[in-house]
Design a protein around this motif. Structure first.
Motif, PDB file in Angstrom:
ATOM      1  N   GLN A 387     -23.041   0.942  -7.214  1.00 12.62           N
ATOM      2  CA  GLN A 387     -21.997   2.187  -7.143  1.00 12.62           C
ATOM      3  C   GLN A 387     -22.378   3.387  -6.243  1.00 12.62           C
ATOM      4  O   GLN A 387     -21.514   4.135  -6.249  1.00 12.62           O
ATOM      5  N   ASP A 388     -23.462   3.376  -5.807  1.00 10.85           N
ATOM      6  CA  ASP A 388     -23.850   4.588  -5.197  1.00 10.85           C
ATOM      7  C   ASP A 388     -24.165   4.402  -3.618  1.00 10.85           C
ATOM      8  O   ASP A 388     -24.937   4.965  -2.803  1.00 10.85           O
ATOM      9  N   GLY A 389     -23.539   3.295  -2.962  1.00 11.14           N
ATOM     10  CA  GLY A 389     -23.616   3.092  -1.648  1.00 11.14           C
ATOM     11  C   GLY A 389     -24.936   2.620  -1.191  1.00 11.14           C
ATOM     12  O   GLY A 389     -25.775   2.315  -1.774  1.00 11.14           O
ATOM     13  N   GLY A 390     -25.201   2.538   0.259  1.00 10.57           N
ATOM     14  CA  GLY A 390     -26.378   2.170   0.825  1.00 10.57           C
ATOM     15  C   GLY A 390     -26.586   0.612   0.661  1.00 10.57           C
ATOM     16  O   GLY A 390     -25.451  -0.181   0.712  1.00 10.57           O
ATOM     17  N   TRP A 446     -17.472  10.905  -4.990  1.00  9.04           N
ATOM     18  CA  TRP A 446     -18.962  10.409  -5.105  1.00  9.04           C
ATOM     19  C   TRP A 446     -18.617   8.687  -4.962  1.00  9.04           C
ATOM     20  O   TRP A 446     -19.457   8.044  -5.254  1.00  9.04           O
ATOM     21  N   ALA A 447     -17.358   8.382  -4.796  1.00 11.05           N
ATOM     22  CA  ALA A 447     -17.133   6.940  -4.842  1.00 11.05           C
ATOM     23  C   ALA A 447     -18.133   6.184  -3.895  1.00 11.05           C
ATOM     24  O   ALA A 447     -18.028   6.584  -2.680  1.00 11.05           O
ATOM     25  N   ASN A 448     -18.836   5.079  -4.304  1.00 10.12           N
ATOM     26  CA  ASN A 448     -19.821   4.507  -3.481  1.00 10.12           C
ATOM     27  C   ASN A 448     -20.641   5.521  -2.587  1.00 10.12           C
ATOM     28  O   ASN A 448     -20.954   4.940  -1.466  1.00 10.12           O
ATOM     29  N   SER A 449     -21.047   6.299  -3.276  1.00 10.34           N
ATOM     30  CA  SER A 449     -21.915   7.351  -2.616  1.00 10.34           C
ATOM     31  C   SER A 449     -22.914   7.893  -3.555  1.00 10.34           C
ATOM     32  O   SER A 449     -22.693   8.009  -4.709  1.00 10.34           O
ATOM     33  N   ARG A 450     -24.003   8.409  -3.163  1.00  9.14           N
ATOM     34  CA  ARG A 450     -25.063   8.914  -3.993  1.00  9.14           C
ATOM     35  C   ARG A 450     -24.695  10.157  -4.843  1.00  9.14           C
ATOM     36  O   ARG A 450     -24.066  11.252  -4.357  1.00  9.14           O
ATOM     37  N   LYS A 451     -24.934  10.336  -5.922  1.00  9.63           N
ATOM     38  CA  LYS A 451     -24.560  11.526  -6.804  1.00  9.63           C
ATOM     39  C   LYS A 451     -25.647  12.519  -6.806  1.00  9.63           C
ATOM     40  O   LYS A 451     -26.938  12.237  -7.012  1.00  9.63           O
ATOM     41  N   PRO A 452     -25.189  13.828  -6.761  1.00 12.98           N
ATOM     42  CA  PRO A 452     -26.380  14.728  -6.844  1.00 12.98           C
ATOM     43  C   PRO A 452     -27.313  15.064  -8.033  1.00 12.98           C
ATOM     44  O   PRO A 452     -26.512  14.630  -9.032  1.00 12.98           O
ATOM     45  N   LEU A 453     -28.461  15.263  -7.978  1.00 11.96           N
ATOM     46  CA  LEU A 453     -29.513  14.900  -9.091  1.00 11.96           C
ATOM     47  C   LEU A 453     -30.012  16.583  -9.357  1.00 11.96           C
ATOM     48  O   LEU A 453     -30.500  17.191  -8.285  1.00 11.96           O
ATOM     49  N   ALA A 454     -29.644  17.298 -10.480  1.00  9.84           N
ATOM     50  CA  ALA A 454     -29.969  18.407 -10.728  1.00  9.84           C
ATOM     51  C   ALA A 454     -31.083  18.604 -11.689  1.00  9.84           C
ATOM     52  O   ALA A 454     -30.950  17.832 -12.791  1.00  9.84           O
ATOM     53  N   GLY A 455     -31.768  19.451 -11.591  1.00  6.54           N
ATOM     54  CA  GLY A 455     -32.917  19.698 -12.442  1.00  6.54           C
ATOM     55  C   GLY A 455     -33.760  21.034 -12.558  1.00  6.54           C
ATOM     56  O   GLY A 455     -33.420  21.782 -11.745  1.00  6.54           O
ATOM     57  N   GLU A 456     -34.154  21.708 -13.584  1.00  8.51           N
ATOM     58  CA  GLU A 456     -34.805  22.738 -13.876  1.00  8.51           C
ATOM     59  C   GLU A 456     -36.150  22.795 -13.570  1.00  8.51           C
ATOM     60  O   GLU A 456     -36.745  21.697 -14.537  1.00  8.51           O
ATOM     61  N   ILE A 467     -31.407  21.103  -6.740  1.00  7.48           N
ATOM     62  CA  ILE A 467     -30.170  20.037  -6.708  1.00  7.48           C
ATOM     63  C   ILE A 467     -30.513  19.336  -5.522  1.00  7.48           C
ATOM     64  O   ILE A 467     -30.554  19.419  -4.260  1.00  7.48           O
ATOM     65  N   ALA A 468     -30.941  17.578  -5.704  1.00 12.61           N
ATOM     66  CA  ALA A 468     -31.289  16.948  -4.805  1.00 12.61           C
ATOM     67  C   ALA A 468     -29.983  16.109  -4.427  1.00 12.61           C
ATOM     68  O   ALA A 468     -29.261  15.449  -5.166  1.00 12.61           O
ATOM     69  N   ASN A 469     -29.709  16.083  -2.953  1.00  9.71           N
ATOM     70  CA  ASN A 469     -28.284  15.502  -2.541  1.00  9.71           C
ATOM     71  C   ASN A 469     -28.517  14.214  -1.416  1.00  9.71           C
ATOM     72  O   ASN A 469     -29.824  14.478  -0.704  1.00  9.71           O
ATOM     73  N   HIS A 470     -27.672  13.504  -1.284  1.00  8.91           N
ATOM     74  CA  HIS A 470     -27.523  12.695  -0.158  1.00  8.91           C
ATOM     75  C   HIS A 470     -26.194  12.228   0.097  1.00  8.91           C
ATOM     76  O   HIS A 470     -25.541  11.481  -0.663  1.00  8.91           O
ATOM     77  N   LEU A 471     -25.429  13.143   0.877  1.00  7.30           N
ATOM     78  CA  LEU A 471     -23.907  12.899   0.992  1.00  7.30           C
ATOM     79  C   LEU A 471     -23.770  12.032   1.833  1.00  7.30           C
ATOM     80  O   LEU A 471     -24.403  11.073   2.641  1.00  7.30           O
ATOM     81  N   ASN A 472     -22.332  11.545   1.761  1.00  9.06           N
ATOM     82  CA  ASN A 472     -21.956  10.501   2.475  1.00  9.06           C
ATOM     83  C   ASN A 472     -22.234  10.349   4.068  1.00  9.06           C
ATOM     84  O   ASN A 472     -22.309  11.613   4.667  1.00  9.06           O
ATOM     85  N   SER A 473     -22.449   9.231   4.462  1.00 10.60           N
ATOM     86  CA  SER A 473     -23.104   9.067   5.858  1.00 10.60           C
ATOM     87  C   SER A 473     -21.992   9.419   6.963  1.00 10.60           C
ATOM     88  O   SER A 473     -20.744   9.171   6.477  1.00 10.60           O
ATOM     89  N   LYS A 474     -22.347   9.189   8.181  1.00  9.12           N
ATOM     90  CA  LYS A 474     -21.428   9.388   9.313  1.00  9.12           C
ATOM     91  C   LYS A 474     -20.925   8.136   9.583  1.00  9.12           C
ATOM     92  O   LYS A 474     -20.095   7.885  10.816  1.00  9.12           O
ATOM     93  N   GLY A 475     -21.251   7.109   8.857  1.00  9.65           N
ATOM     94  CA  GLY A 475     -20.743   5.618   9.317  1.00  9.65           C
ATOM     95  C   GLY A 475     -19.307   5.826   9.353  1.00  9.65           C
ATOM     96  O   GLY A 475     -18.517   6.314   8.598  1.00  9.65           O
ATOM     97  N   GLY A 476     -18.560   5.011  10.623  1.00  8.08           N
ATOM     98  CA  GLY A 476     -16.976   4.980  10.728  1.00  8.08           C
ATOM     99  C   GLY A 476     -16.693   6.086  11.676  1.00  8.08           C
ATOM    100  O   GLY A 476     -15.524   6.057  12.159  1.00  8.08           O
TER     101      GLY A 476
END
Length: 608
Positions: A387-390, A446-456, A467-476
């Motif tokens: 569900q998170d792409g890649g 966040w459909a078919n993409s990585r969801k951000p991970l938040a921590g203290e 907040i760790a992120n991996h946003l939608n790629s430039k593919g397409g």
């Protein structure tokens, strides 16, 4: 941005075989006898003879391609016309190994075709070809037409004309102006024998035996020999892709800043992986520029070092763990917190429902210890399968590594793959409802993409939200050399929605605690000058700290001759306000042919 390996569909970058699915339908003249190559090419990007049979087209063979899916040869008319907009060269597609040799004087009867590498949906320009040819060899051993020299003086400063609004922004029907626009200039040389001299390498050799050079070494130079992509309006016109008509084993293994000394010459081609390409029958001699991998400064006792590092689909079967570990320990100086992107599950791309990544992460942690680094602890949340792409089956995700001797993690139950983390106020300060937690995982952004991970995290008694992120790629997205100008960046729609959500979450923290230390970092898959970055920064909630560097040092990725920012560390006002921070884009990968990831890690040091 898709990884350079996953983005490729073939081992060699060549214009694919002509097919009905990617041919351009054009109105053709009633007859097409006794035409010359420059008549076929014409003064626009597409031929007026497309779809028509042409007879006894004469030329000298300048190059032969005997490999890949696009076998054939280039020929050039030795008697050019006086119109600089009309190319004198053309590719003859034979599908099988051609019965032609360089220096043959030939006539060709066949059908003119416009082929779009990557298919019409890619938005790419087309290549004018003669297909289904009948070849007659008139003589052999003839002198090949002298190559046209491409240099800083011949390539215009302007990149491309704007597309015709009546043609949905296409430049195909516009009359070429090769003295005004760089893309028009390169198009006017399509299929012709060309050469460059003493060119600097601006993208290292990749696994497909290709590299990029610039004929304009003073055009937006970076401090280590590359060429900076600093805005949508400052295109780098001197970039040119280099491939070889010879054995790939003989292709030079170049790094950024190296030089192809002497002459590199061959036909001018166009392909789906970068556009205009010099397919060299003669390669210059590689001269090293002596580029070395960078090492950042070690954080002091009172500084917190936070890093982001895309490790490019790391799974237990990879042979790069020791090298990644050495990079983290030696080049990054063992940061206190590391956000890792593209950590795959325990069996990588095997698509069997496995989502846990403990084997992958612990293998990296053990390698770090073996390299002399700290025994990192880690936190992450397993995604829902596929569900998170890649890469299918890989289940990539972000992972926090942290050095427990320097920083502690605040564990707060409730975070899982589908539950949204929130912000509450406790004793006048912000607190996450779950740590670690994921930001709005059910949102369609966040459909078919990585969801951000938040921590203290807590460092020296002060809480830091990461907040760790991996946003939608430039593919397409359409390429910079697309027929549509400006190119359509379709991937932005989802990425903008994602950036808005991250910014909103940061604002929730700052609304509760104005002076909270918040860091949003990771592979943002967009430039520091982009609208994506603007949305992340929205209303001053964050600021991309890479902008604290001189412009010539602002890059984390090298793509098609453009050094650019994809990885960012954004900081809240409390961190930025005192300017008591240091930022480093640590160039250990993107400029090198033997890279272990296509991204350079980023490090921020500051005093909470």
């Amino acid at each position: 941005m898709p990884s350079k390996s996953s983005a490729r569909l073939a081992a060699l970058t060549v214009a694919a075989v002509c097919s009905a699915a990617s041919a351009v339908a054009l109105t053709s003249p009633a007859h097409a006898d006794s035409v010359r190559i420059h008549d076929i090419q014409g003064s626009t990007r597409t031929s007026a003879y497309a779809g028509q049979k042409v007879t006894d087209v004469a030329g000298i063979v300048t190059g032969v391609r005997t490999y890949g899916s696009s076998r054939g040869f280039w020929m050039q008319d030795p008697n050019p016309d006086d119109n600089p907009a009309t190319s004198e060269g053309v590719f003859v597609f034979t599908s099988s190994t051609p019965k032609a040799a360089v220096g043959d004087s030939v006539t060709v009867t066949g059908t003119v075709s416009e082929y779009v590498p990557g298919g019409t949906s890619s938005g790419n320009q087309s290549v004018t070809e003669i297909t289904k040819p009948t070849l007659t060899t008139v003589s052999t051993g003839n002198a090949v037409p002298a190559p046209t020299v491409i240099d800083a003086k011949s390539v215009p400063a302007a990149y491309t004309p704007a597309g015709d609004t009546a043609a949905n922004g296409s430049i195909n029907g516009l009359t070429l102006q090769p003295s005004k626009y760089a893309l028009d200039y390169y198009e006017s040389l399509e299929g012709m024998n060309v050469q460059v001299e003493d060119t600097r390498v601006v993208t290292a050799t990749d696994p497909y035996a290709e590299l990029w050079v610039t004929v304009k070494p003073h055009e937006h130079p970076t401090h280590r020999g590359g060429t900076l992509y600093g805005s949508y309006d400052s295109q780098n016109t001197g970039r040119l892709q280099i491939q070889s008509l010879g054995a790939t084993a003989d292709f030079p293994m170049a790094n950024v800043g190296d030089t192809l000394a002497g002459t590199t010459a061959g036909p001018m081609d166009y392909n789906q992986y970068g556009g205009y390409t010099l397919v060299a029958s003669r390669l210059g001699t590689l001269r090293s520029g002596g580029l070395e991998r960078e090492t950042t400064k070690k954080q002091s006792r009172g500084e917190l070092a936070v890093a982001t590092y895309n490790v490019e689909n790391l799974d237990p079967s990879d042979g790069t763990f020791d090298k990644h570990a050495a990079a983290i320990v030696n080049n990054l100086q063992s940061p206190d917190i590391v956000s890792l992107e593209e950590i795959q599950d325990n069996n990588g791309a095997t698509n069997d429902g496995t989502v846990a990544a403990d084997v992958t992460v612990n293998k990296l942690i053990d390698a770090i210890v073996a390299a002399g680094g700290p025994k990192y602890d880690w936190r992450e949340i397993d995604p829902v399968n596929d569900q998170d792409g890649g890469e299918p089956g890989g289940n990539i995700r972000q992972v926090f590594l942290f050095n427990p001797e320097r920083v502690s993690f605040t564990d707060r139950a409730g975070g899982d793959s589908t539950t949204a983390v929130g912000v509450t106020k406790v004793h006048g300060k912000a607190q996450l409802t779950a740590s670690p937690g994921r930001i709005a995982p059910a949102d369609t952004a966040w459909a078919n993409s990585r969801k951000p991970l938040a921590g203290e995290f807590v460092f020296r008694g002060r809480t830091v939200f990461v907040i760790a992120n991996h946003l939608n790629s430039k593919g397409g997205d359409q390429g910079l050399t697309a027929q549509y100008q400006p190119p359509v960046r379709s991937s932005e729609t989802q990425r903008h929605a994602q950036a808005t959500l991250v910014n909103s979450f940061v604002k929730n923290i700052l609304d509760v605690q104005k002076n909270a230390d918040v860091i949003a970092l990771g592979d943002m898959n967009d430039f520091e000058f982009s609208d994506t970055a603007g949305l992340l920064e929205g209303d001053g909630a964050l600021w991309s700290a890479i902008k604290s560097l001189p412009k010539s040092e602002r890059y984390t990725y090298d793509y098609q001759g453009n050094q650019q920012v994809l990885d960012q560390i954004l900081i809240s006002p409390s961190i930025r306000r005192g300017c008591d921070f240091a930022y480093d884009s640590v160039h250990i990968n993107s400029e090198f042919h033997d890279q272990i990831s296509d991204h350079d890690p980023q490090v921020l040091r500051f005093r909470p």
